[in-house]
Write an enzyme that holds these catalytic residues in place. Structure first.
Site, PDB file in Angstrom:
ATOM      1  N   GLU A 161       0.794  -1.229   0.000  1.00  0.00           N
ATOM      2  CA  GLU A 161       0.000   0.000   0.000  1.00  0.00           C
ATOM      3  C   GLU A 161       0.829   1.282   0.000  1.00  0.00           C
ATOM      4  O   GLU A 161       0.622   2.172   0.828  1.00  0.00           O
ATOM      5  CB  GLU A 161      -0.990  -0.002   1.170  1.00  0.00           C
ATOM      6  CG  GLU A 161      -2.036  -1.088   1.022  1.00  0.00           C
ATOM      7  CD  GLU A 161      -3.300  -0.884   1.861  1.00  0.00           C
ATOM      8  OE1 GLU A 161      -3.317   0.038   2.694  1.00  0.00           O
ATOM      9  OE2 GLU A 161      -4.268  -1.642   1.656  1.00  0.00           O
ATOM     10  N   GLU A 365      -5.305  -8.655  -0.042  1.00  0.00           N
ATOM     11  CA  GLU A 365      -6.124  -8.344   1.144  1.00  0.00           C
ATOM     12  C   GLU A 365      -7.551  -8.089   0.701  1.00  0.00           C
ATOM     13  O   GLU A 365      -7.797  -7.499  -0.352  1.00  0.00           O
ATOM     14  CB  GLU A 365      -5.627  -7.096   1.886  1.00  0.00           C
ATOM     15  CG  GLU A 365      -4.366  -7.302   2.673  1.00  0.00           C
ATOM     16  CD  GLU A 365      -3.902  -6.051   3.425  1.00  0.00           C
ATOM     17  OE1 GLU A 365      -4.753  -5.259   3.890  1.00  0.00           O
ATOM     18  OE2 GLU A 365      -2.679  -5.878   3.534  1.00  0.00           O
TER      19      GLU A 365
END
Ligand code: BGP
Length: 464
Positions: A161, A365
């Site tokens: 991220e 995720e």
């Protein structure tokens, strides 16, 4: 006619080092920015977390019982290099060797994130990602990982991220105290991370030709709030700045023009040295990993006086004067923690990424954070989690039917762990960890209802 999930589909689950391991200062581990950070009041720190460092054998046995084909975890940079660079910590190498071997003994494929938010504190003190030397430090760390684990790890993720670290700068900490320059500095950090990532990808191809490596940003389709062309434009702006900036740089080795002109307009453009773009182009990913929780909805920017205060935190943070305004989506329900849920958006996001890059996709995720309740008889009836994941898996299958080359799905999280901002009370796992925010209790592991459900999903290759 639905297509089946591929035969060798990587049914997995995810964690990250600082959220699950604990043992924050044991066996030579150095401090990371996370260890030195502050935590919101009322939430636990990450010192013990789920104590996976000491209980990894028991945990891996449970993962195997659940039938996991893959386990996505991160390596703590400061276990390998306590100061980010310099002396190697043999105990750290040993821990991950043991973990990888344990996984492989059950035929669980290790999927390794090299860096998941936990920058070495020693590096942060020297300017962190603002300092160009951090690029070399990361490359050196990557080389060490490939050297020690490259014979067994076939799937590598560079940076978790990166886009969230830049858009929510507090996660990595801006070195400058000059708030006006904070954004500019973050985009410089971003540029350095992109270079570090490209170098790591190139190195991986050289050192581990059989392995695959890719980035792992958080990607979300962005809807226009209406068919007002101004809203459509705002949605396109947000998507270019939040999603494609990162993936275009990773895959094509260039900044997209919308994101670049946004940075120019705002005065955020990074310093780009002459051969930087060659470095970016020289390191390409073999696949794209991404985290998906929900979509975003954007409208034409309104000044504050007109903005809608009912938006959840998630969207409120996403607004940029003159460029876009994040707004709530009235068609979507929210989790207990105010996150919108959008399984159909998952299919859409998969299609968008695949159409743009035409590379294999891996979901690293996706999950539901909730207040789980340990009921009498040692049961956790997390039907809401099952419902959430089932709907997303259905949409993944539709995306595969659409032609998307999806190679795996690793929900967040394999086991309960400490949430990035909301403590252990916000649980995501298939396995319950018996502890509270501040009372560690016995940390025993308890299979949730979703554990048995996911086991069936995997066993039937997604038919159940
Ligand atoms: C992602 C992070 C994870 C994890 C997850 C859930 O952004 O990569 O580390 O924390 O989100 O978020 P949270 O813990 O805030 O609920």
């Amino acid at each position: 006619n639905l297509k089946p999930f591929p035969k060798d589909f990587l049914w997995g689950a995810s964690t990250s080092a600082y959220q699950v391991e604990g043992a924050w200062n044991e066996d030579g581990k150095g401090p990371s920015v996370i260890d030195m950070g502050r935590y919101p009041e009322g939430t636990s720190d990450f010192k013990v977390a789920s104590d996976h460092y000491h209980r990894y054998k028991e945990d891996v046995a449970l993962f195997a019982e659940m039938g996991l084909k893959a386990y996505r975890f991160s390596i703590a940079w400061t276990r390998i290099y306590p100061n980010g660079v310099g002396e190697l910590n043999q105990k750290g190498i040993e821990f991950y060797n043991n973990l990888i071997n344990e996984l492989l003994s059950y035929n669980i494929e290790p999927i390794v994130t090299m860096y998941h938010f936990d920058l070495p504190y020693a590096i942060q003190q020297k300017g962190g990602w603002t300092n160009k030397e951090t690029i070399d430090a990361f490359e050196n760390y990557a080389k060490t990982l490939f050297e020690h684990f490259g014979d067994r790890v076939k799937y590598w993720l560079t940076i978790n991220e990166q886009n969230m670290m830049i858009l929510h700068g507090e996660a990595i900490g801006v070195v400058s105290s000059d708030i006006k320059n904070a954004q500019k500095e973050l985009y410089q950090q971003n540029h350095h991370m992109l270079l570090a990532q490209a170098k790591a990808m190139k190195l991986c191809h050289k050192m581990c030709p059989d392995a695959m490596i890719g980035p792992a940003p958080n990607i979300a389709s962005v809807y226009p709030a209406s068919c007002n062309p101004e809203d459509v434009l705002a949605a396109s702006n947000l998507s270019s700045i939040r999603n494609w900036l990162y993936l275009d740089a990773a895959v094509f080795g260039r900044y997209n023009s919308v994101a670049w002109s946004y940075m120019e307009e705002k005065g955020y453009t990074p310093i780009v040295y002459e051969n930087d773009m060659d470095i970016l182009k020289a390191g390409k990913p073999d696949f794209i990993a991404f985290n998906y929780y929900s979509t975003l909805t954007a409208a034409k920017y309104k000044d504050e006086s007109q903005s809608d205060n009912s938006a959840s935190d998630q969207q409120m943070e996403m607004s940029e004067p003159g460029v876009y305004q994040g707004v709530p989506n009235p068609y979507l329900q929210k989790t207990e923690f105010g996150w919108e849920m959008d399984p159909v958006g998952f299919r859409n996001t998969l299609r968008e990424i695949y159409e743009r890059y035409n590379l294999p996709l891996l979901v690293t995720e996706n999950g539901l954070g909730a207040y789980d309740k340990l009921e009498e008889g040692e049961v956790i009836n997390d039907d809401y989690r099952i419902d959430f994941l089932r709907k997303h898996i259905e949409q993944a299958r539709l995306a595969i039917t659409d032609g998307v080359n999806l190679i795996g799905y690793c929900p967040w999280s394999a086991i309960d762990l400490v949430s990035t901002h909301q403590g252990i009370s916000k649980r995501y796992g298939f396995i319950y960890v018996n502890r509270d925010e501040f009372d560690l209790k016995d940390l025993r592991r308890i299979r949730k209802k979703s554990f048995y459900w996911y086991k069936d999903v995997i066993k039937s290759n997604g038919e159940k």
